[in-house]
Design an enzyme around this catalytic site. Sequence first.
Site, PDB file in Angstrom:
ATOM      1  N   SER A   1     -24.026   2.446 -36.782  1.00 28.56           N
ATOM      2  CA  SER A   1     -24.891   3.245 -37.647  1.00 28.56           C
ATOM      3  C   SER A   1     -25.704   2.328 -38.557  1.00 28.56           C
ATOM      4  CB  SER A   1     -24.072   4.226 -38.486  1.00 28.56           C
ATOM      5  OG  SER A   1     -23.037   3.548 -39.149  1.00 28.56           O
TER       6      SER A   1
ATOM      7  N   GLY B   1     -18.281   4.231 -38.940  1.00 30.04           N
ATOM      8  CA  GLY B   1     -17.053   3.480 -38.667  1.00 30.04           C
ATOM      9  C   GLY B   1     -16.585   3.610 -37.227  1.00 30.04           C
TER      10      GLY B   1
ATOM     11  N   TYR C   1     -14.478 -11.430 -38.249  1.00 33.64           N
ATOM     12  CA  TYR C   1     -15.699 -11.594 -37.447  1.00 33.64           C
ATOM     13  C   TYR C   1     -16.373 -12.923 -37.786  1.00 33.64           C
ATOM     14  CZ  TYR C   1     -20.214 -10.508 -35.324  1.00 33.64           C
ATOM     15  OH  TYR C   1     -21.340 -10.549 -34.554  1.00 33.64           O
TER      16      TYR C   1
ATOM     17  N   ASP D   1     -26.924  -5.295 -31.809  1.00 33.98           N
ATOM     18  CA  ASP D   1     -26.978  -3.902 -32.264  1.00 33.98           C
ATOM     19  C   ASP D   1     -28.401  -3.457 -32.604  1.00 33.98           C
ATOM     20  OD1 ASP D   1     -24.305  -4.367 -31.970  1.00 33.98           O
ATOM     21  OD2 ASP D   1     -23.804  -4.230 -34.077  1.00 33.98           O
TER      22      ASP D   1
ATOM     23  N   GLY E   1     -18.123   2.365 -34.670  1.00 35.64           N
ATOM     24  CA  GLY E   1     -18.542   1.224 -33.865  1.00 35.64           C
ATOM     25  C   GLY E   1     -19.776   1.529 -33.037  1.00 35.64           C
TER      26      GLY E   1
ATOM     27  N   ASP F   1     -23.071 -12.528 -28.343  1.00 34.16           N
ATOM     28  CA  ASP F   1     -24.477 -12.568 -28.804  1.00 34.16           C
ATOM     29  C   ASP F   1     -24.739 -13.711 -29.778  1.00 34.16           C
ATOM     30  OD1 ASP F   1     -23.136 -11.255 -30.901  1.00 34.16           O
ATOM     31  OD2 ASP F   1     -24.631  -9.654 -31.113  1.00 34.16           O
TER      32      ASP F   1
HETATM   33  C1  GLA Z   1     -20.742  -6.395 -33.906  1.00 36.83           C
HETATM   34  C2  GLA Z   1     -21.958  -7.277 -34.206  1.00 36.83           C
HETATM   35  C3  GLA Z   1     -22.686  -7.659 -32.922  1.00 36.83           C
HETATM   36  C4  GLA Z   1     -21.728  -8.232 -31.886  1.00 36.83           C
HETATM   37  C5  GLA Z   1     -20.500  -7.345 -31.733  1.00 36.83           C
HETATM   38  C6  GLA Z   1     -19.442  -7.957 -30.847  1.00 36.83           C
HETATM   39  O1  GLA Z   1     -21.147  -5.161 -33.399  1.00 36.83           O
HETATM   40  O2  GLA Z   1     -22.833  -6.624 -35.074  1.00 36.83           O
HETATM   41  O3  GLA Z   1     -23.718  -8.550 -33.203  1.00 36.83           O
HETATM   42  O4  GLA Z   1     -21.379  -9.542 -32.192  1.00 36.83           O
HETATM   43  O5  GLA Z   1     -19.890  -7.044 -32.976  1.00 36.83           O
HETATM   44  O6  GLA Z   1     -19.897  -8.072 -29.559  1.00 36.83           O
END
Ligand code: GLA
Length: 382
Positions: free
Chosen positions: A123, A118, A218, A168, A120, A34
């Site tokens: 939230s 936590g 990240y 998200d 994924g 993204d």
């Molecule tokens: C997290 C980030 C998203 C995306 C994912 C990996 O959830 O908030 O924007 O980059 O990781 O796909």
Amino acid sequence: MREIIANSFVEIFSQEPLLAFAPGRINLIGEHTDYQEGFVFPAAVAQGIHFAIQKNNSKSARIHSLDFNEDFVFDVKSFSPKKGHWANYIMGMVSQFKQAGYEVAGFDMVFGGNIPVGSGLSSSAALSVGVGTAISGLFDFNIPKKSLALYAQKSEQLFEGLNCGIMDPYASAFGKADHALLLDCRSNSHEEVPISLGPYCLLLVNTKVKHKLADSAYNKRRSACEESVEILSHTFPDIKTLRDISETDLPKVKSILSIELFSKAKHVILEDVRVHQAGESLRRGELVKFGKLMKASHESLSKDYEVSCKELDFLAEESWKKSYVLGSRMMGGGFGGCTINLLENEYIPEFKESIAKSYFDAFNIEPEFIEVKPSDGARIVK
Ligand code: GLA
């Protein structure tokens, strides 16, 4: 849950609230693409956060978190982030609203939900988008969903320091029951793809771990992609992000980038291809093919992009061994959280028992199983 939130609002603030809801999200495929303006394939889920909100004719926002059993008060005219505090997501949204010219006055709010923190399931996006939906509804701002998603992304970047993408909050805002969203993160527009799984279902397995380096790794991955784009732009002058590089350019890309940068870029470029193939497979009902793409995505995230961890790899590998599992992969940012699995309904009990045992034997942790179903996005409820 909604009633509990509404009742405790009345109890605490002695007036009738407006009610709002925002869901968490899953991602079928398209991970770490993204923020390179690529393609992702998320869906909102039924689990989410409920909000009760009302004006209070003051300059203060008075918030009660039911899940943390904690209060937080801030002056809507002047506030600053508090490292690691849940209230950042609320102040971050108010700050975005103010920057966009919306005058937010004092309000009271109670919120709480059922998204395992936590896991994924995002939230944090549900909290931001829900706060945005609730405030927009309360003050009649009528803010478009796309703006809410963009504010939520900005808010998380500024108030939490995570340089996240749009996926998200977008999924939380735009989700549609029984559909996944094939989202183009350049135009920030999506196509709704119907999800009909027949005798199969989606089941998450939560590793129950979140490794500490997650956020810094990240941000580092994102910077590595940006560095590759910078280097590659000398040879491919028209590119803006890795999304602009096609699969056929890979040999050339390989000859230009370091091994380290190449493996990261390769993941992003091929993951975009997989998202399109996955969209096609789901439209045609080719679930076996979709499952294979999930596996390829995991392998790429683990080996090339290096955002998996031993717990996620273990769960995915154990699942691949089972004939009734069509696909399994890590979901979200990585370094913990959940795997997403596509498996036959009737084998759910067997799957749970077998995975729980082998995961416990390996890590001494009881995994959590979360059933998910593509559901509607954020909304005012009443
Ligand atoms: C997290 C980030 C998203 C995306 C994912 C990996 O959830 O908030 O924007 O980059 O990781 O796909």
